[in-house]
Enzyme design. Structure first.
Site, PDB file in Angstrom:
ATOM      1  N   LYS A  92       0.815  -1.221   0.000  1.00 37.78           N
ATOM      2  CA  LYS A  92       0.000   0.000   0.000  1.00 37.78           C
ATOM      3  C   LYS A  92       0.848   1.270   0.000  1.00 37.78           C
ATOM      4  O   LYS A  92       0.562   2.220  -0.738  1.00 37.78           O
ATOM      5  CB  LYS A  92      -0.915   0.027   1.233  1.00 37.78           C
ATOM      6  CG  LYS A  92      -2.031  -0.965   1.178  1.00 37.78           C
ATOM      7  CD  LYS A  92      -2.974  -0.783   2.368  1.00 37.78           C
ATOM      8  CE  LYS A  92      -4.065  -1.839   2.307  1.00 37.78           C
ATOM      9  NZ  LYS A  92      -5.017  -1.724   3.422  1.00 37.78           N
ATOM     10  N   ASP A 140      -6.339   1.767  11.832  1.00 37.41           N
ATOM     11  CA  ASP A 140      -7.673   1.240  12.095  1.00 37.41           C
ATOM     12  C   ASP A 140      -7.728   0.381  13.361  1.00 37.41           C
ATOM     13  O   ASP A 140      -8.629  -0.421  13.510  1.00 37.41           O
ATOM     14  CB  ASP A 140      -8.184   0.440  10.891  1.00 37.41           C
ATOM     15  CG  ASP A 140      -7.376  -0.830  10.678  1.00 37.41           C
ATOM     16  OD1 ASP A 140      -6.336  -1.005  11.363  1.00 37.41           O
ATOM     17  OD2 ASP A 140      -7.774  -1.655   9.846  1.00 37.41           O
ATOM     18  N   ASN A 141      -6.750   0.566  14.253  1.00 26.54           N
ATOM     19  CA  ASN A 141      -6.846  -0.205  15.503  1.00 26.54           C
ATOM     20  C   ASN A 141      -6.256   0.570  16.677  1.00 26.54           C
ATOM     21  O   ASN A 141      -5.382   1.413  16.517  1.00 26.54           O
ATOM     22  CB  ASN A 141      -6.179  -1.576  15.356  1.00 26.54           C
ATOM     23  CG  ASN A 141      -4.687  -1.454  15.187  1.00 26.54           C
ATOM     24  OD1 ASN A 141      -3.948  -1.323  16.155  1.00 26.54           O
ATOM     25  ND2 ASN A 141      -4.226  -1.458  13.949  1.00 26.54           N
ATOM     26  N   ALA A 143      -4.486  -0.358  19.296  1.00 30.55           N
ATOM     27  CA  ALA A 143      -3.117  -0.627  19.750  1.00 30.55           C
ATOM     28  C   ALA A 143      -2.115   0.259  19.007  1.00 30.55           C
ATOM     29  O   ALA A 143      -1.207   0.845  19.613  1.00 30.55           O
ATOM     30  CB  ALA A 143      -2.795  -2.101  19.543  1.00 30.55           C
ATOM     31  N   THR A 144      -2.288   0.396  17.684  1.00 31.06           N
ATOM     32  CA  THR A 144      -1.374   1.237  16.900  1.00 31.06           C
ATOM     33  C   THR A 144      -1.573   2.711  17.247  1.00 31.06           C
ATOM     34  O   THR A 144      -0.611   3.474  17.329  1.00 31.06           O
ATOM     35  CB  THR A 144      -1.592   1.015  15.386  1.00 31.06           C
ATOM     36  OG1 THR A 144      -1.650  -0.385  15.140  1.00 31.06           O
ATOM     37  CG2 THR A 144      -0.459   1.614  14.580  1.00 31.06           C
ATOM     38  N   CYS A 201     -12.342  -2.164  11.110  1.00 39.98           N
ATOM     39  CA  CYS A 201     -13.082  -2.233   9.844  1.00 39.98           C
ATOM     40  C   CYS A 201     -13.185  -3.674   9.349  1.00 39.98           C
ATOM     41  O   CYS A 201     -14.137  -4.050   8.682  1.00 39.98           O
ATOM     42  CB  CYS A 201     -12.401  -1.384   8.784  1.00 39.98           C
ATOM     43  SG  CYS A 201     -12.524   0.379   9.118  1.00 39.98           S
ATOM     44  N   CYS A 258      -2.342  11.854  33.435  1.00 37.57           N
ATOM     45  CA  CYS A 258      -2.177  10.983  32.255  1.00 37.57           C
ATOM     46  C   CYS A 258      -0.808  10.297  32.303  1.00 37.57           C
ATOM     47  O   CYS A 258       0.219  10.957  32.423  1.00 37.57           O
ATOM     48  CB  CYS A 258      -2.299  11.806  30.978  1.00 37.57           C
ATOM     49  SG  CYS A 258      -1.965  10.844  29.483  1.00 37.57           S
ATOM     50  N   CYS A 261       1.217  11.745  28.927  1.00 37.90           N
ATOM     51  CA  CYS A 261       1.640  13.124  28.650  1.00 37.90           C
ATOM     52  C   CYS A 261       1.774  14.027  29.892  1.00 37.90           C
ATOM     53  O   CYS A 261       2.215  15.169  29.754  1.00 37.90           O
ATOM     54  CB  CYS A 261       0.726  13.783  27.622  1.00 37.90           C
ATOM     55  SG  CYS A 261      -0.893  14.254  28.239  1.00 37.90           S
TER      56      CYS A 261
END
Ligand SMILES: [Zn+2]
Length: 264
Positions: A92, A140-141, A143-144, A201, A258, A261
């Site tokens: 891709k 699309d996830n 974890a990433t 997805c 957090c 950050c």
């Protein structure tokens, strides 16, 4: 955001190509020059990455770098607008970069077949040659997303994060260098929840228009951020509901505790 870069001039063919944009109220040659001088790294060259990168490249973004380790499948063609049937089986990132270069030969587009991690981020983001102006999360996830968020905070690079699933989408622009809070401040440990991680997805489905809309909303925010040095989403999460044709904004605050950050 403070840009101070050598922006140079626009050539005649650039003035011609971007004429309708330069004509806009609130967008001028300086905005076009800032866009030309910008470098964006996009993680994910799929449903969001295709429309977002295409619009940015057509608009005149100077340098775009797509990172994706996936290959094109038949089921991608429904929404991944830079790919053709003969591209099935090709990587891709490289295929998208080639198409983007064809669409606008005046800009620089490149692709890297890789999976971004905290370990390879410095190298993959070309940090040795300076920070990118913006990271685009087009994955699309969860974890990433979490990994990209950690990289954004660690290197203090603004992160424009979009998501699309079924007929819904979300968009936020985090500026760690301005302490706006991060992806984790908004979504917390939900992002690592196993059940949430299941919803992609691939298993929940996505309407072709959802990724097209969210990718272009992402491009819209990026153009304002890079060209006009303005964050249209400061401490706001944009939520799109395609079934109701509704868009709303939800405010958020930095989480003082957090784990990603907050300054300890
Ligand atoms: Zn945070």
């Amino acid at each position: 955001m403070a840009h101070s870069k050598e922006t140079g001039q626009l050539a005649d063919e650039e003035l011609l190509r971007y004429a309708r944009q330069i004509l806009l109220d609130g967008w001028d040659i300086d905005a076009q020059l800032r866009l030309k001088a910008s470098r964006v790294v996009m993680i994910g060259a799929g449903g969001l990455g295709c429309p977002a990168s295409e619009t940015l490249v057509r608009a005149g973004l100077g340098r775009v770098h797509l990172i994706d380790d996936d290959v094109i499948e038949a089921s991608n063609l429904q929404r991944q607008t830079l790919f053709l049937p003969e591209d099935i089986g090709k990587p891709k990132a490289l295929t998208a970069a080639q198409m983007l270069t064809k669409i606008n030969p005046l800009i620089s587009a490149r692709g890297t077949v890789a999976r971004l991690s905290e370990d390879n981020a410095y190298e993959l983001l070309d940090m040795a040659s300076g920070k990118p102006d913006l990271l685009l999360d087009c994955t699309d996830n969860f974890a990433t997303r979490d990994i990209i968020n950690r990289i954004s905070v660690r290197y203090q690079i603004p992160l424009l994060s979009a998501s699309a699933i079924a007929m819904q989408g979300q968009l936020a622009l985090y500026e760690p260098q301005l302490d706006t809070g991060c992806y984790h401040c908004v979504f917390g440990s939900v992002v690592l929840d196993a059940e949430a991680d299941e919803r992609t997805c691939a298993n929940s489905g996505v309407l072709a228009s959802t990724t097209a809309i969210m990718g272009n909303l992402q491009a819209n925010a990026a153009l304002q951020y890079l060209g006009l040095t303005k964050n249209p989403l400061t401490n706001k999460l944009l939520i799109w509901d395609g079934s109701q044709m509704q868009q709303r904004m939800m405010g958020y605050r930095k989480d003082a505790y957090c784990p990603i950050c907050a300054k300890h």
